[in-house]
Scaffold this motif. Structure first.
Motif, mmCIF file in Angstrom:
data_model
loop_
_atom_site.group_PDB
_atom_site.id
_atom_site.type_symbol
_atom_site.label_atom_id
_atom_site.label_comp_id
_atom_site.label_asym_id
_atom_site.label_seq_id
_atom_site.Cartn_x
_atom_site.Cartn_y
_atom_site.Cartn_z
ATOM 1 N N LYS A 169 -31.374 34.923 6.004
ATOM 2 C CA LYS A 169 -31.838 34.665 7.365
ATOM 3 C C LYS A 169 -31.628 33.210 7.791
ATOM 4 O O LYS A 169 -31.742 32.882 8.964
ATOM 5 N N LYS A 170 -31.290 32.342 6.831
ATOM 6 C CA LYS A 170 -31.066 30.930 7.152
ATOM 7 C C LYS A 170 -29.715 30.702 7.829
ATOM 8 O O LYS A 170 -29.479 29.637 8.397
ATOM 9 N N ASP A 171 -28.810 31.680 7.717
ATOM 10 C CA ASP A 171 -27.459 31.509 8.263
ATOM 11 C C ASP A 171 -27.058 32.779 8.994
ATOM 12 O O ASP A 171 -26.802 33.815 8.378
ATOM 13 N N PHE A 172 -26.994 32.705 10.326
ATOM 14 C CA PHE A 172 -26.734 33.895 11.132
ATOM 15 C C PHE A 172 -25.316 34.428 10.935
ATOM 16 O O PHE A 172 -25.085 35.637 11.016
ATOM 17 N N ALA A 173 -24.349 33.545 10.682
ATOM 18 C CA ALA A 173 -22.967 33.984 10.483
ATOM 19 C C ALA A 173 -22.837 34.756 9.173
ATOM 20 O O ALA A 173 -22.211 35.828 9.125
ATOM 21 N N LEU A 174 -23.400 34.232 8.110
ATOM 22 C CA LEU A 174 -23.337 34.905 6.818
ATOM 23 C C LEU A 174 -24.104 36.223 6.864
ATOM 24 O O LEU A 174 -23.643 37.254 6.358
ATOM 25 N N PHE A 175 -25.267 36.194 7.473
ATOM 26 C CA PHE A 175 -26.106 37.389 7.588
ATOM 27 C C PHE A 175 -25.352 38.512 8.302
ATOM 28 O O PHE A 175 -25.253 39.639 7.802
ATOM 29 N N THR A 176 -24.790 38.218 9.464
ATOM 30 C CA THR A 176 -24.120 39.263 10.234
ATOM 31 C C THR A 176 -22.823 39.709 9.573
ATOM 32 O O THR A 176 -22.448 40.877 9.663
ATOM 33 N N PHE A 177 -22.143 38.780 8.896
ATOM 34 C CA PHE A 177 -20.907 39.157 8.217
ATOM 35 C C PHE A 177 -21.202 40.151 7.091
ATOM 36 O O PHE A 177 -20.461 41.135 6.909
ATOM 37 N N ILE A 178 -22.253 39.929 6.349
ATOM 38 C CA ILE A 178 -22.612 40.845 5.262
ATOM 39 C C ILE A 178 -23.000 42.210 5.820
ATOM 40 O O ILE A 178 -22.620 43.255 5.261
ATOM 41 N N VAL A 179 -23.735 42.222 6.936
ATOM 42 C CA VAL A 179 -24.070 43.505 7.570
ATOM 43 C C VAL A 179 -22.791 44.244 7.950
ATOM 44 O O VAL A 179 -22.654 45.450 7.717
ATOM 45 N N LYS A 180 -21.826 43.521 8.524
ATOM 46 C CA LYS A 180 -20.551 44.150 8.907
ATOM 47 C C LYS A 180 -19.830 44.724 7.689
ATOM 48 O O LYS A 180 -19.302 45.846 7.737
ATOM 49 N N GLU A 181 -19.806 43.992 6.600
ATOM 50 C CA GLU A 181 -19.106 44.445 5.408
ATOM 51 C C GLU A 181 -19.796 45.629 4.735
ATOM 52 O O GLU A 181 -19.141 46.472 4.100
ATOM 53 N N LEU A 182 -21.104 45.710 4.890
ATOM 54 C CA LEU A 182 -21.844 46.809 4.261
ATOM 55 C C LEU A 182 -21.711 48.126 5.026
ATOM 56 O O LEU A 182 -21.895 49.202 4.448
ATOM 57 N N MET A 183 -21.416 48.039 6.334
ATOM 58 C CA MET A 183 -21.336 49.240 7.173
ATOM 59 C C MET A 183 -20.348 50.279 6.614
ATOM 60 O O MET A 183 -20.714 51.446 6.414
#
Length: 490
Positions: free
Chosen positions: A58-72
């Motif tokens: 949650k400290k890094d919005f870019a990393l957080f959203t990128f991981i969500v995208k990769e997990l989809m």
């Protein structure tokens, strides 16, 4: 002969092209956060501790959203139910530390096109707004007995489209942000420019296997309650930046009413503290560009901006030096802020007026009981006149006392310029014939329009930092207007 592409087909092609573009580039990951998470993985800090890992992401919005995208797609291949894949918090919980670790350590897929420390002010604002929105959704989720992690995640995911556009179409985004109007939102303007909405881009990026035109309902309706909380955060984020968003005042009115009803008067402090926590690493790493959230206070920002706009209505501002103009704008911003009226007047009389070149002056105030001008506030050194009561009497016009129309004078002088100025719409200029004071000019101007309550008197020495008589008169009028505005005179 070229075949004309139907509008919907053309928009679909533009969306496809944009999706590939932003997916490849993403927006910048904070390298220090990435390394911190990797180190904690090496130390076993996240073994079977998905909630601790979620807090770190949650400290890094870019990393957080990128991981969500990769997990989809991984979740889709494993036929994970949509109520999990559509919920970023549940998706991360399902994935667990092992699947997330595989992404974190894969330098081949992690985006590296944007330099984290090379950031424009409007991009820093985007990150700040994301922190406010996600933190608001998190706090309000707690108050509504909803999952706060889901609230936070939803807030970050809702902003992914705007963040991707801000970094990958920076010229377009900055131009749109600079030219927003009260009648059109940022989303509407970007949609008009791009041919697709930021939210549609986000849906296509996260779920490329789903028709973007049909995905809105399926993806959005499940989270209507969380989206309502995110919308409160979006309104707060706009209210925090009234110089950019023309809707800021109305946004603050709506958001504050909701917070007062659901959280109480501590709502802003709760959101501020949470946003400070979530943006701490951005503030630490982007010292020169990321505006700290310690000063998060939409009510003050909106009011200050309104006062600064009032300063721009002071049409005499242009006659002042750049330094005096800036000082007056700051003064206007604080007229209804933290400074009391006494503090505002002190800054005007003791700081700004001398900086404008005037060496002394006095505010004469009408005393209705004695029907006289009384010297109330004296500052600097007054050389050209005695500071004493000036008794007034009604003239032949018979105008009533509140307007103080045609006035005559009973004093030690045959006439007094202060009394003359009280009944004039234009300033009265007085240049003494006395050789000892010939180097000074006295300027008088009435205070108030519908009801004149007094006179401002200032003295300007010869050789003051003004280019011409017109500029000196304009500067005097700017000081008089600032005093009238501080006193809220009509």
């Amino acid at each position: 002969m070229k075949t004309r592409v139907p509008t919907n087909q053309f928009s679909e092609r533009r969306l496809d092209k944009a999706t590939k573009h932003v997916t490849n580039l993403w927006f910048p990951i904070n390298p220090s956060i990435l390394e911190e998470i990797r180190e904690r993985f090496r130390n076993g800090a996240f073994d079977d501790r998905i909630e601790a890992l979620l807090e770190a992401l949650k400290k890094d919005f870019a990393l957080f959203t990128f991981i969500v995208k990769e997990l989809m797609p991984i979740a889709s291949n494993e036929r994970v139910p949509r109520d999990v894949t559509n919920n970023p918090a549940e998706l991360l919980r399902w994935a667990g530390p092992t699947r997330i670790k595989n992404i974190i350590f894969d330098d081949q897929i992690l985006p590296s096109n944007h330099v984290f420390n090379s950031i424009e002010p409007f991009q820093a604002d985007r990150l700040r707004e994301t922190a406010i929105i996600a933190s608001t959704a998190e706090v309000l989720s707690e108050k509504h007995n909803l999952d706060p992690e889901t609230g936070f995640c939803r807030g970050v995911i809702r902003e992914i489209g705007l963040n991707l556009i801000a970094w990958n179409y920076p010229s377009l985004y900055s131009r749109v942000v600079k030219n927003l109007t009260p009648n059109r939102s940022l989303d509407e303007e970007l949609t008009s420019e791009l041919g697709f909405s930021p939210s549609l881009l986000a849906m296509r990026v996260l779920r490329p296997d789903v028709d973007a035109q049909k995905s809105d309902d399926a993806f959005e309706q499940t989270w209507a309650t969380y989206d309502q909380l995110c919308e409160v955060g979006e309104a707060l984020a706009r209210a925090e930046n009234p110089a950019t968003y023309p809707s800021a005042e109305n946004d603050w009115r709506l958001a504050s009413a909701y917070l007062e009803k659901t959280v109480g008067n501590q709502g802003i402090d709760l959101i501020k503290n949470r946003a400070m926590e979530h943006s701490r690493e951005y503030q630490r790493s982007l010292v020169s560009s990321f505006q700290p959230l310690e000063d998060f206070n939409p009510a003050v920002k909106v009011e200050h901006f309104k006062q600064q706009q009032t300063a721009l209505k002071n049409r005499y501002l242009q006659h002042c030096s750049p330094e005096v103009q800036n000082a007056l704008k700051d003064l206007y911003a604080d007229m209804t802020g933290k400074d009391t009226l006494g503090q505002v007047l002190e800054r005007l009389f003791r700081g700004i007026i001398p900086e404008a070149g005037f060496t002394g002056g006095c505010v004469f105030v009408v005393d209705p009981a004695s029907f006289a001008l009384m010297p109330r506030t004296v500052f600097g050194t007054v050389r050209l006149r005695a500071l004493e009561q000036i008794t007034l009497r009604r003239g032949r016009s018979g105008m009533n006392e509140p307007r103080l129309g045609a006035l005559a004078v009973q004093s030690g002088y045959e006439s007094d310029s202060a009394a003359t100025a009280l009944s004039c719409s234009q300033p009265v200029i007085e240049r003494p014939e006395d050789d000892n004071n010939a180097a000074f000019t006295g300027m008088y101007g009435s205070l108030g329009e519908s009801r004149r309550i007094g006179v401002l008197y200032l003295e300007l020495p010869e050789g003051a930092d003004v280019a011409s008589d017109a500029q000196s008169l304009g500067t005097f009028k700017a000081m008089r207007q600032a005093l009238s505005d501080a006193l809220r005179l009509d």
